[in-house]
Design a protein around this motif. Sequence first.
Motif, PDB file in Angstrom:
ATOM      1  N   GLY A 352       2.242   5.917  -6.066  1.00 38.56           N
ATOM      2  CA  GLY A 352       1.473   4.936  -5.790  1.00 38.56           C
ATOM      3  C   GLY A 352       2.314   3.767  -6.219  1.00 38.56           C
ATOM      4  O   GLY A 352       3.321   3.322  -6.348  1.00 38.56           O
ATOM      5  N   LEU A 353       1.292   2.700  -6.703  1.00 40.98           N
ATOM      6  CA  LEU A 353       1.911   1.274  -7.142  1.00 40.98           C
ATOM      7  C   LEU A 353       2.864   1.435  -8.394  1.00 40.98           C
ATOM      8  O   LEU A 353       2.579   2.069  -9.168  1.00 40.98           O
ATOM      9  CB  LEU A 353       0.598   0.515  -7.666  1.00 40.98           C
ATOM     10  CG  LEU A 353       1.071  -1.070  -7.855  1.00 40.98           C
ATOM     11  CD1 LEU A 353       1.432  -1.978  -6.739  1.00 40.98           C
ATOM     12  CD2 LEU A 353      -0.307  -1.555  -8.613  1.00 40.98           C
ATOM     13  N   ASP A 354       3.965   0.585  -8.227  1.00 34.84           N
ATOM     14  CA  ASP A 354       5.022   0.844  -9.581  1.00 34.84           C
ATOM     15  C   ASP A 354       4.709  -0.293 -10.373  1.00 34.84           C
ATOM     16  O   ASP A 354       4.580  -1.814 -10.215  1.00 34.84           O
ATOM     17  CB  ASP A 354       6.203   0.576  -8.767  1.00 34.84           C
ATOM     18  CG  ASP A 354       7.242   0.958  -9.802  1.00 34.84           C
ATOM     19  OD1 ASP A 354       7.213   0.707 -11.199  1.00 34.84           O
ATOM     20  OD2 ASP A 354       8.647   1.039  -9.515  1.00 34.84           O
ATOM     21  N   ASP A 398       3.019   8.882   2.920  1.00 33.52           N
ATOM     22  CA  ASP A 398       1.846   8.417   2.291  1.00 33.52           C
ATOM     23  C   ASP A 398       1.020   9.699   2.211  1.00 33.52           C
ATOM     24  O   ASP A 398       1.453  10.869   2.321  1.00 33.52           O
ATOM     25  CB  ASP A 398       0.971   7.669   3.152  1.00 33.52           C
ATOM     26  CG  ASP A 398       0.810   7.999   4.629  1.00 33.52           C
ATOM     27  OD1 ASP A 398       1.018   9.200   4.921  1.00 33.52           O
ATOM     28  OD2 ASP A 398       0.436   7.135   5.759  1.00 33.52           O
ATOM     29  N   VAL A 399      -0.466   9.771   1.951  1.00 31.95           N
ATOM     30  CA  VAL A 399      -1.119  10.784   1.479  1.00 31.95           C
ATOM     31  C   VAL A 399      -1.191  11.985   2.596  1.00 31.95           C
ATOM     32  O   VAL A 399      -1.099  13.174   2.581  1.00 31.95           O
ATOM     33  CB  VAL A 399      -2.471  10.473   0.886  1.00 31.95           C
ATOM     34  CG1 VAL A 399      -3.217  11.972   0.649  1.00 31.95           C
ATOM     35  CG2 VAL A 399      -2.444  10.067  -0.583  1.00 31.95           C
ATOM     36  N   LYS A 400      -1.444  11.258   3.880  1.00 33.48           N
ATOM     37  CA  LYS A 400      -1.782  12.168   4.971  1.00 33.48           C
ATOM     38  C   LYS A 400      -0.450  12.711   5.321  1.00 33.48           C
ATOM     39  O   LYS A 400      -0.372  13.946   5.832  1.00 33.48           O
ATOM     40  CB  LYS A 400      -2.139  11.273   6.081  1.00 33.48           C
ATOM     41  CG  LYS A 400      -2.294  11.929   7.512  1.00 33.48           C
ATOM     42  CD  LYS A 400      -2.530  10.952   8.704  1.00 33.48           C
ATOM     43  CE  LYS A 400      -2.940  11.495  10.027  1.00 33.48           C
ATOM     44  NZ  LYS A 400      -2.877  10.458  11.127  1.00 33.48           N
ATOM     45  N   ASP A 401       0.855  11.955   5.432  1.00 33.16           N
ATOM     46  CA  ASP A 401       2.088  12.707   5.652  1.00 33.16           C
ATOM     47  C   ASP A 401       2.181  13.804   4.562  1.00 33.16           C
ATOM     48  O   ASP A 401       2.692  14.812   4.938  1.00 33.16           O
ATOM     49  CB  ASP A 401       3.103  11.733   5.690  1.00 33.16           C
ATOM     50  CG  ASP A 401       4.233  12.244   5.978  1.00 33.16           C
ATOM     51  OD1 ASP A 401       4.563  12.962   6.958  1.00 33.16           O
ATOM     52  OD2 ASP A 401       5.376  11.717   5.415  1.00 33.16           O
ATOM     53  N   GLN A 427      -0.481   0.947  -1.024  1.00 35.69           N
ATOM     54  CA  GLN A 427      -0.821   1.336   0.301  1.00 35.69           C
ATOM     55  C   GLN A 427      -2.132   1.451   0.749  1.00 35.69           C
ATOM     56  O   GLN A 427      -2.481   1.544   1.955  1.00 35.69           O
ATOM     57  CB  GLN A 427      -0.068   2.853   0.403  1.00 35.69           C
ATOM     58  CG  GLN A 427       1.485   2.979   0.363  1.00 35.69           C
ATOM     59  CD  GLN A 427       1.862   4.265   0.430  1.00 35.69           C
ATOM     60  OE1 GLN A 427       1.236   5.182  -0.198  1.00 35.69           O
ATOM     61  NE2 GLN A 427       2.748   4.501   1.557  1.00 35.69           N
ATOM     62  N   TYR A 428      -3.044   1.440  -0.313  1.00 36.72           N
ATOM     63  CA  TYR A 428      -4.474   1.715  -0.003  1.00 36.72           C
ATOM     64  C   TYR A 428      -5.279   0.542  -0.668  1.00 36.72           C
ATOM     65  O   TYR A 428      -4.930   0.001  -1.831  1.00 36.72           O
ATOM     66  CB  TYR A 428      -4.988   2.929  -0.489  1.00 36.72           C
ATOM     67  CG  TYR A 428      -4.294   4.060   0.175  1.00 36.72           C
ATOM     68  CD1 TYR A 428      -4.666   4.786   1.402  1.00 36.72           C
ATOM     69  CD2 TYR A 428      -3.264   4.722  -0.206  1.00 36.72           C
ATOM     70  CE1 TYR A 428      -4.082   5.771   2.127  1.00 36.72           C
ATOM     71  CE2 TYR A 428      -2.525   5.665   0.264  1.00 36.72           C
ATOM     72  CZ  TYR A 428      -2.884   6.344   1.524  1.00 36.72           C
ATOM     73  OH  TYR A 428      -2.301   7.463   2.115  1.00 36.72           O
ATOM     74  N   ASP A 429      -6.509   0.195  -0.078  1.00 37.81           N
ATOM     75  CA  ASP A 429      -7.154  -0.921  -0.768  1.00 37.81           C
ATOM     76  C   ASP A 429      -7.767  -0.415  -1.859  1.00 37.81           C
ATOM     77  O   ASP A 429      -7.982  -1.254  -2.925  1.00 37.81           O
ATOM     78  CB  ASP A 429      -8.302  -1.431   0.203  1.00 37.81           C
ATOM     79  CG  ASP A 429      -7.833  -2.288   1.417  1.00 37.81           C
ATOM     80  OD1 ASP A 429      -6.605  -2.793   1.230  1.00 37.81           O
ATOM     81  OD2 ASP A 429      -8.512  -2.293   2.436  1.00 37.81           O
ATOM     82  N   THR A 430      -8.194   0.935  -2.092  1.00 33.20           N
ATOM     83  CA  THR A 430      -8.702   1.436  -3.283  1.00 33.20           C
ATOM     84  C   THR A 430      -8.544   2.763  -3.550  1.00 33.20           C
ATOM     85  O   THR A 430      -7.887   3.568  -2.604  1.00 33.20           O
ATOM     86  CB  THR A 430     -10.352   1.637  -3.031  1.00 33.20           C
ATOM     87  OG1 THR A 430     -10.814   2.429  -1.707  1.00 33.20           O
ATOM     88  CG2 THR A 430     -11.013   0.125  -2.751  1.00 33.20           C
ATOM     89  N   PHE A 431      -8.700   3.549  -4.460  1.00 36.90           N
ATOM     90  CA  PHE A 431      -8.551   4.758  -4.905  1.00 36.90           C
ATOM     91  C   PHE A 431      -9.271   5.649  -3.934  1.00 36.90           C
ATOM     92  O   PHE A 431      -8.924   6.850  -3.604  1.00 36.90           O
ATOM     93  CB  PHE A 431      -8.346   5.223  -6.384  1.00 36.90           C
ATOM     94  CG  PHE A 431      -9.996   5.305  -6.843  1.00 36.90           C
ATOM     95  CD1 PHE A 431     -10.699   6.406  -6.828  1.00 36.90           C
ATOM     96  CD2 PHE A 431     -10.196   4.065  -7.803  1.00 36.90           C
ATOM     97  CE1 PHE A 431     -11.831   6.074  -7.235  1.00 36.90           C
ATOM     98  CE2 PHE A 431     -11.524   4.184  -8.295  1.00 36.90           C
ATOM     99  CZ  PHE A 431     -12.393   5.164  -8.011  1.00 36.90           C
ATOM    100  N   GLY A 435      -8.298   8.889  -1.853  1.00 34.42           N
ATOM    101  CA  GLY A 435      -8.736  10.157  -1.999  1.00 34.42           C
ATOM    102  C   GLY A 435      -9.533  10.347  -0.509  1.00 34.42           C
ATOM    103  O   GLY A 435      -9.523  11.864  -0.201  1.00 34.42           O
ATOM    104  N   ASP A 436     -10.028   9.477   0.126  1.00 38.82           N
ATOM    105  CA  ASP A 436     -10.904   9.894   1.684  1.00 38.82           C
ATOM    106  C   ASP A 436      -9.703  10.536   2.541  1.00 38.82           C
ATOM    107  O   ASP A 436     -10.165  11.494   3.456  1.00 38.82           O
ATOM    108  CB  ASP A 436     -11.447   8.750   2.117  1.00 38.82           C
ATOM    109  CG  ASP A 436     -12.757   8.658   1.124  1.00 38.82           C
ATOM    110  OD1 ASP A 436     -13.324   9.475   0.465  1.00 38.82           O
ATOM    111  OD2 ASP A 436     -13.336   7.355   1.217  1.00 38.82           O
ATOM    112  N   GLU A 437      -8.494   9.716   2.396  1.00 41.11           N
ATOM    113  CA  GLU A 437      -7.648  10.327   3.432  1.00 41.11           C
ATOM    114  C   GLU A 437      -6.945  11.766   3.112  1.00 41.11           C
ATOM    115  O   GLU A 437      -6.638  12.495   4.022  1.00 41.11           O
ATOM    116  CB  GLU A 437      -6.368   9.277   3.303  1.00 41.11           C
ATOM    117  CG  GLU A 437      -5.132   9.697   4.416  1.00 41.11           C
ATOM    118  CD  GLU A 437      -4.255   8.561   4.441  1.00 41.11           C
ATOM    119  OE1 GLU A 437      -4.581   7.601   5.100  1.00 41.11           O
ATOM    120  OE2 GLU A 437      -3.177   8.885   3.882  1.00 41.11           O
TER     121      GLU A 437
END
Length: 449
Positions: A352-354, A398-401, A427-431, A435-437
């Motif tokens: 995620g974010l560095d 990303d998470v989906k991949d 990559q995402y607006d929120t955690f 998680g939903d992805e």
Amino acid sequence: MKAYDALKEKPVLILGLAKSGYESAKLCHKLGAEVTVNDGKDLSSDPHALELEQQGIRVISGEHPLSLLDNKPLIVKNPGIPYNIPLLQEAMNQGLDIITEVELSYYISEAPIIGITGTNGKTTVTSLIGDMFGNSKVNGQVSGNIGVVASKVAQEVTKDDYLITELSSFQLLGTIHYRPHIAIVTNIYSAHLDYHGSLEEYQNAKKNIFKNQTEDDYLIFNYEQRHLINTDDIKSKILYFSTNQKVNGIYIEDDYVVYNGIRIINTQDIVLPGKHNLENVLVAVLASLLSGVDVKSVVHTLTTFSGIKHRLQYVGNNRGNKYYNDSKATNTLATRFALSSFNSPIIWLCGGLDRGNDFDDLIPYMDNVRLMVTFGETKDKLKTLGASQGKEVLQANDVKDAVNLIQDYIQSNDVVLLSPACASWDQYDTFEARGDEFIESFQKHLPTF
């Protein structure tokens, strides 16, 4: 709602709209204040801003003009806004009070407050306490950093209720008189130093939760971190929790949760996974019992509550493999807890974010990791970490991949764990979105019949 006249005809500046600003503006207006809302974003078409204007509240957006301070207002600041913006710097130079909306909740709440803070575990503890109250005849309303604005709920509770509030360091930094009847500190580790500037300032923000308590109040504190507080300066009754030894408070002894010499439940009967969650359980049990919740209701929660969404959440089983969504693990401490919660081989999805930190403190917890899949800004750092420990590492977009990639590598009895150890904002607006992805991707791979 408790009568509160101190803001009547007084200037109040709500800095930052969002949920807390919207509710704070409405409350201060109800209390008779002269309210101005200010946001750096353009709010000209925002429905909440338009609604506030229709109520007679002034809204200024797109900039933070220093002229907003001309009438020396009380400033109610959105917790996420840093103190180093010019408007707040000038306000501090002028000695103006700057609070967050949880301070407002204290002013008007008829109900005693249970305040929960800590680097990790506070959301789980808040949810556990809320569930224990929900199973009992004692009424408690959950609020705060968990999602429901505290000052809104504070208007609804009565003296026979409890206001249960999760509190971040950002919120606590903006408190002056705030005083919970039961203050809880789950733990204090290094976090949010980009906001607070130093570990000491972060710790001091957390300690604001008990600074105004009296001898009629309770402080529940982590016994292993008792060195962080000066007990001589604390007026409230201090009760500790520990999973390692008998303490003045609540503890684990012979695999039982014990309080006041009474065995509450065998730890084997607690369904919430993870050794770290035993600490969260102890805290929630103690706070609930102090508030009059009966033991039967406490036990019911502990034998049915399996976790909160995005915090080591059991998502489901696919072909014998269990999937866990720990997207809320936005730092290495939370991921250490997650990795140590399983004895089975782990396929670990992370990244995620560095923020510039390394991940070496995760190494002692990686023994059960069989495969890593890294993504986001930190994917190369985490790949290097995995390779240094002899782990097989895949890299995903990303998470989906990542969920798609592991389908060709997964083995019987593997645990698939999303525990990023990083914030989501690259990559995402929120955690939650991250998680939903993960959940959606898991569901797409379920067999169809």
